[in-house]
Design an enzyme around this catalytic site. Structure first.
Site, PDB file in Angstrom:
ATOM      1  N   TYR A 141      21.136 -13.495 -42.797  1.00  0.00           N
ATOM      2  CA  TYR A 141      21.587 -13.847 -44.194  1.00  0.00           C
ATOM      3  C   TYR A 141      22.784 -14.777 -44.135  1.00  0.00           C
ATOM      4  O   TYR A 141      23.917 -14.333 -43.590  1.00  0.00           O
ATOM      5  CB  TYR A 141      22.288 -12.174 -44.582  1.00  0.00           C
ATOM      6  N   LYS A 169      17.428 -14.906 -45.497  1.00  0.00           N
ATOM      7  CA  LYS A 169      17.984 -15.078 -46.596  1.00  0.00           C
ATOM      8  C   LYS A 169      18.968 -16.169 -46.973  1.00  0.00           C
ATOM      9  O   LYS A 169      20.110 -16.227 -46.381  1.00  0.00           O
ATOM     10  CB  LYS A 169      18.811 -13.584 -47.413  1.00  0.00           C
TER      11      LYS A 169
END
Length: 305
Positions: A141, A169
């Site tokens: 992320y 992400k």
């Protein structure tokens, strides 16, 4: 459990965590899961930013995972689950991986260490250590405007070679960096955008899907944007996107997930809009704007919201 690498595409929902009087609202959580399991969601992220994961104790985290898995199982379909984790200490993160190793999840979504601002070499070693240790696959992320450090594409490409790191992400907020990564990533390394307002352009650039708080609302419309693009129907996809683009801005007009929780409470999916400090519920001005938008959508389509 399923192969997370193959499942990491389409529309994923970073599920909010409902509270009532300071405690986990299990009834509302079950209702949420039943609702979204019956729709076009391809996976769930639990206890990430939208789920206020940093305010949850380990026992609460475990309870959330257990409840969600039971509700998904009873829905008759399989939805993969990623548990959101964050922390600045590699050693403490390794301990957390041990504590969660037997939980019924499919993987982890792990943000960069915050506040310390490690070097790229430090980030590479941090995530490699976690991936070596984790019982479940890891989705990276990258969100530098929250963590104060950016995972460069060179570092990401190194980490993408690790067999236990399956995707990203992407919230780097730099479209050029995102496009460069999509062009250079190895086969099988999935990239999902986490920037709600850039959903349409990210799909056009080649992202495999998205992890979107805004998709708690108008879930079918968000999913249909990707479906139409994949079918080559760009005009219809653009029209669908235009119908929800403003929603992605409205739901972030105050710190997330307070606006989304307000909307979900007003429409009956959760009982209360309660958040945990240091987050606070939306102010009166934004509440009025959200109410007006809910009413507008109801008038436009009785099935909306």
């Amino acid at each position: 459990m399923t192969d997370l690498r193959s499942q990491l595409q389409g529309l994923w929902l970073p599920l909010v965590t409902p509270f009532r009087d300071g405690e986990l609202d299990e009834t509302s959580l079950r209702r949420l899961v039943r609702h979204y399991a019956d729709g076009p969601v391809d996976g769930l992220i639990l206890a990430a930013t939208s789920g206020e994961g940093m305010t949850l104790g380990i026992a609460e985290l475990e309870r959330v995972v257990a409840l969600v898995r039971v509700e998904i199982s009873e829905s008759g379909r399989y939805l993969p689950i990623c548990l959101g984790l964050s922390g600045a200490s590699t050693r403490k993160m390794l301990d957390t991986l041990d504590e969660t190793a037997t939980w019924p999840i499919d993987g982890y979504l792990i943000a960069s260490p915050y506040y310390l601002r490690p070097s790229q070499r430090g980030l590479q070693q941090h995530f490699s250590a976690l991936a070596d240790h984790a019982s479940w696959p890891i989705v990276l992320y990258n969100i530098p405007y929250r963590t104060a450090v950016n995972l460069t594409n060179e570092t990401l490409l190194e980490l993408a070679q690790h067999p236990n790191i399956v995707g990203l992400k992407d919230c780097c907020a730099d479209r050029a960096q995102s496009i460069d990564l999509l062009r250079r990533r190895p086969a099988g390394f999935r990239v999902l955008t986490g920037e709600d307002a850039q959903y349409y352009e990210a799909l056009g650039d080649g992202a495999d899907g998205a992890i979107l708080l805004s998709a708690h609302i108008e879930t079918e419309t968000f999913a249909s944007v990707r479906t139409l693009l994949r079918e080559g129907n760009r005009d219809a996809a653009s029209a669908r996107w235009e119908s929800i683009a403003e929603l992605t801005r409205l739901l972030f007009a105050e710190p997330s997930p307070a606006p989304a929780k307000y909307w979900l409470a007003r429409t009956g999916l959760i009982e209360r809009a309660e958040v945990r400090l240091p987050m606070v519920e939306v102010g009166a001005e934004l509440a009025a704007r959200l109410d007006a938008e809910m009413e507008r959508r109801r008038e436009a389509s009785p099935q909306a919201a």
